[in-house]
Design an enzyme around this catalytic site. Structure first.
Site, mmCIF file in Angstrom:
data_model
loop_
_atom_site.group_PDB
_atom_site.id
_atom_site.type_symbol
_atom_site.label_atom_id
_atom_site.label_comp_id
_atom_site.label_asym_id
_atom_site.label_seq_id
_atom_site.Cartn_x
_atom_site.Cartn_y
_atom_site.Cartn_z
ATOM 1 N N TYR A 1 20.220 -71.226 -42.154
ATOM 2 C CA TYR A 1 20.757 -71.246 -43.520
ATOM 3 C C TYR A 1 19.640 -70.981 -44.519
ATOM 4 O O TYR A 1 18.484 -71.378 -44.307
ATOM 5 C CB TYR A 1 21.344 -72.618 -43.860
ATOM 6 N N ARG B 1 23.910 -80.123 -46.894
ATOM 7 C CA ARG B 1 24.056 -80.979 -48.085
ATOM 8 C C ARG B 1 23.429 -82.342 -47.853
ATOM 9 O O ARG B 1 22.738 -82.891 -48.719
ATOM 10 C CB ARG B 1 25.539 -81.173 -48.412
ATOM 11 N N ASP C 1 31.799 -74.482 -46.328
ATOM 12 C CA ASP C 1 32.389 -74.970 -47.577
ATOM 13 C C ASP C 1 32.848 -73.791 -48.440
ATOM 14 O O ASP C 1 32.249 -72.710 -48.384
ATOM 15 C CB ASP C 1 31.377 -75.793 -48.362
ATOM 16 N N ASP D 1 26.392 -82.017 -53.444
ATOM 17 C CA ASP D 1 26.041 -80.716 -54.007
ATOM 18 C C ASP D 1 26.364 -80.718 -55.493
ATOM 19 O O ASP D 1 26.919 -81.689 -56.026
ATOM 20 C CB ASP D 1 26.730 -79.565 -53.271
#
Length: 328
Positions: free
Chosen positions: A67, A201, A39, A81
Site C-alpha cells: 500500500y 488505518r 474501503d 481516517d
C-alpha cells in the site's frame, strides 16, 4: 462464461461489492467474486475472479499486499481516517528521526486490534453496523506481519489549506470530515508491505499512539496484491468499453496462469474419465511425465482438448496424483 481474473483498479466511491455488481452488469454473468475489501475512499488493485476462477478467491485473499498511504500525526478519529468524527487532536512537532524510529518499530510481527469500522463480523453482525449504532465490542488482537515500511516524505502542515492539499502524486486524499483546530500537524507518506488482514488505518493510529500525538490515515492506495500491480490494473470504464467492442478477454488472466510455477500435464483417455469424476489419476494415465518427479510435486492438469481442469499433487508411494483443487 468468462473464466479467469481481471485486475480491476478500484476508484474512489466504490465499495468492493459495487465493483462486483457493476461487472455482473457489464459482463452479463453472475459468477463473479472479489478478493478482499477496499474501503470506499481507498483506491487501487482489486483482483476480481470470474466463472470457475472464483475458486481462486480464497487463495488471492491470502496473499501479501503493498500500500501507499499518508498518515496525519496530531489527530485521532473514530474511523481511524480523516472521514470520521474528530475525537482528539494536538500539536504535532516531532523530529524526523523520532517519527522514523516509531514507524520502523512496527516492522515484523505485530498484534493488531481490528477497527470497529470494518466488515469483520461479530455474532453475525458486521462491526461497522454496530459502530454506526454507537456500540463498541471487544475485538481480539490478530497477529499480522509488516515486512517493510518505506517512508517517502514527511511534511509539516501549518494550516487547514495545507491539510486539504496534502495529496502527493496520484495518492488521493480521503475527504476531510472533521474540522480540526489550528494545531500544527505532520503528514507522513509511506509505502507499507504487509501480510493479509492488515488494517493500514489501524497501523496509522497505532503509530500515532506510540508517538503520543495520535494519528489517522488520510490516503490509501493498494499498489500490489500477489502478482497483480496497479500499473496493469484497468478501470470499470475501460472494461465496459472493451465489452462493447467484444474484447474483454484481453484483460482476463487465465486461471492456469495463476499456477505457472507448476509443470503442466495432460491426461490420456482413461485419465480424462478419472479427471472429470474428481478421482485420483494414476501416473500411467498421463500422456507424458517429467523426469525426476518428486513426492508432493504440484502440477497443472489438462484434459485431452488442452483445457485446464485442476491442480493435483503427486503421491510417490501410490504412484498417483491426488486432487488439490478442481476448476471444472
Amino acid at each position: 462464461m468468462i473464466n479467469g481474473v481481471i485486475n480491476v483498479y478500484k476508484e474512489r466511491g466504490f465499495t468492493s461489492h459495487d465493483v462486483v455488481a457493476k461487472l455482473r452488469g457489464i459482463l452479463h454473468q453472475k459468477k463473479i467474486g472479489h478478493t478482499g475489501t477496499l474501503d470506499p475512499d481507498a483506491v487501487g488493485v482489486l483482483p476480481v475472479c470470474l466463472g470457475n476462477g472464483t475458486r481462486l478467491c480464497d487463495m488471492l485473499t491470502d496473499t501479501d499486499k503493498i500500500y501507499e498511504t499518508q498518515m496525519i500525526l496530531g489527530m485521532r478519529t473514530d474511523t481511524q481516517d480523516t472521514s470520521g468524527q474528530l475525537l482528539e487532536e494536538c500539536a504535532a512537532r516531532l523530529t524526523e528521526e523520532k517519527i522514523r524510529e516509531a514507524v520502523w518499530s512496527f516492522v515484523g510481527d505485530y498484534d493488531q486490534i481490528p477497527p470497529m469500522y470494518s466488515a469483520l463480523k461479530v455474532h453475525g453482525k458486521k462491526l461497522y453496523e454496530l459502530a454506526r449504532e454507537g456500540k463498541e465490542v471487544e475485538r481480539p488482537a490478530r497477529r499480522v506481519h509488516i515486512y517493510d515500511i518505506h517512508i517517502q516524505r514527511i511534511d509539516v502542515l501549518d494550516s487547514r489549506k495545507d491539510f486539504i492539499l496534502s495529496e502527493t502524486g496520484d495518492l488521493p486524499a480521503i475527504p476531510l470530515k472533521p474540522e480540526p483546530e489550528i494545531f500544527p500537524k505532520m503528514a507522513v507518506t509511506m509505502e507499507v508491505t504487509c501480510s493479509k488482514g492488515t488494517y493500514i488505518r489501524t497501523l496509522c493510529e497505532d503509530i500515532g499512539r506510540t508517538l503520543g500525538t495520535g494519528g489517522c490515515m488520510s490516503a490509501l492506495k493498494r499498489t500490489r496484491t500477489g502478482i497483480f500491480c496497479a500499473e496493469r490494473a484497468v478501470t470499470l470504464d475501460e472494461i465496459q468499453k472493451a465489452a462493447a467492442n467484444q474484447c474483454v478477454e484481453q484483460f482476463v488472466v487465465p486461471v492456469d496462469a495463476m499456477f505457472s510455477q507448476f509443470p503442466g500435464l495432460s491426461v490420456n483417455e482413461n485419465g480424462e474419465r478419472l479427471l472429470y469424476n474428481g478421482n485420483p489419476v494414476k501416473i500411467e494415465d498421463f500422456c507424458e511425465i517429467p523426469a525426476g518427479l518428486a513426492d508432493g510435486t504440484s502440477v497443472r492438469v489438462y484434459d485431452q482438448s488442452g483445457a485446464f481442469k485442476g491442480i493435483y499433487q503427486y503421491c510417490e508411494k501410490l504412484r498417483e496424483f491426488k486432487v488439490v483443487k478442481m476448476f471444472l
